[in-house]
Design a protein around this motif. Structure first.
Motif, mmCIF file in Angstrom:
data_model
loop_
_atom_site.group_PDB
_atom_site.id
_atom_site.type_symbol
_atom_site.label_atom_id
_atom_site.label_comp_id
_atom_site.label_asym_id
_atom_site.label_seq_id
_atom_site.Cartn_x
_atom_site.Cartn_y
_atom_site.Cartn_z
ATOM 1 N N ASP A 78 34.565 -53.826 40.554
ATOM 2 C CA ASP A 78 33.398 -53.461 39.747
ATOM 3 C C ASP A 78 32.754 -52.145 40.167
ATOM 4 O O ASP A 78 31.600 -51.883 39.855
ATOM 5 N N SER A 117 31.437 -58.800 32.547
ATOM 6 C CA SER A 117 30.534 -59.485 33.469
ATOM 7 C C SER A 117 31.315 -60.397 34.413
ATOM 8 O O SER A 117 32.467 -60.752 34.138
ATOM 9 N N PRO A 118 30.676 -60.819 35.504
ATOM 10 C CA PRO A 118 31.325 -61.790 36.393
ATOM 11 C C PRO A 118 31.666 -63.100 35.671
ATOM 12 O O PRO A 118 32.664 -63.736 36.004
#
Length: 173
Positions: A78, A117-118
């Motif tokens: 990320d 997103s996670p």
């Protein structure tokens, strides 16, 4: 090994002082080099070693110890500090996935795919781990990218990994 100094909680007006302190440390310790990340200062040894070299080393050693098992590496990161690893993934027979909702970071990446997103990472890994375990990993990824069984419970294509490049994905916004 490296040292990270996260600056997410540092007030905007104090960030320059932190930057100057990090620069002094690097100037006083030539065995360190500074790399830049998302709201993080990373100090690494000056040796030619990065996340890409670490991934190559791990895969090479995995193959040496488990040569009968196929290796299909996927690197999920990320931050800009993950770009070294994204760059080596194709040569290792795998691919990289960047996790970011920042268009600038997504368009300037060596990653093959993007997740926002996670939570999307969790869905991707869950699907990959439990879908058609007898199918080769490359076929499981192709099905996921094409919106196959990942979206069986939904009427739309898989939102997890898109067929478009990261740059194409954000050019439509």
């Amino acid at each position: 090994a490296s040292s990270h100094l996260g600056c997410e909680q540092v007030a905007e007006e104090e960030r320059e002082a932190v930057n100057e302190a990090v620069e002094r440390i690097v100037a006083e310790m030539p065995m360190l080099r500074r790399t830049y990340g998302k709201m993080v200062y990373e100090l690494r040894p000056s040796a030619e070693w990065d996340k890409g070299k670490a991934v190559e080393w791990l895969i090479e050693n995995w193959i040496k110890r488990s040569c009968e098992l196929p290796v299909f590496p996927i690197y999920i990161g990320d931050d800009v500090t993950d770009e070294d690893a994204f760059r080596v993934m194709g040569g290792l027979g795998g691919f990289g996935i960047i996790v970011s909702d920042f268009p600038r970071l997504i368009t300037d990446t060596a990653a093959s795919y993007a997740l926002r997103s996670p939570l999307e990472v969790l869905h991707f890994l869950d699907h990959f781990a439990f879908s058609s375990p007898s199918a080769p990993p490359s076929e499981r990824i192709s099905a996921l990218v094409a919106g196959g069984s990942a979206a069986e419970s939904e009427s739309e294509a898989s939102p997890f990994v898109e067929r478009r490049t990261p740059a194409e994905r954000y050019s439509e916004r």
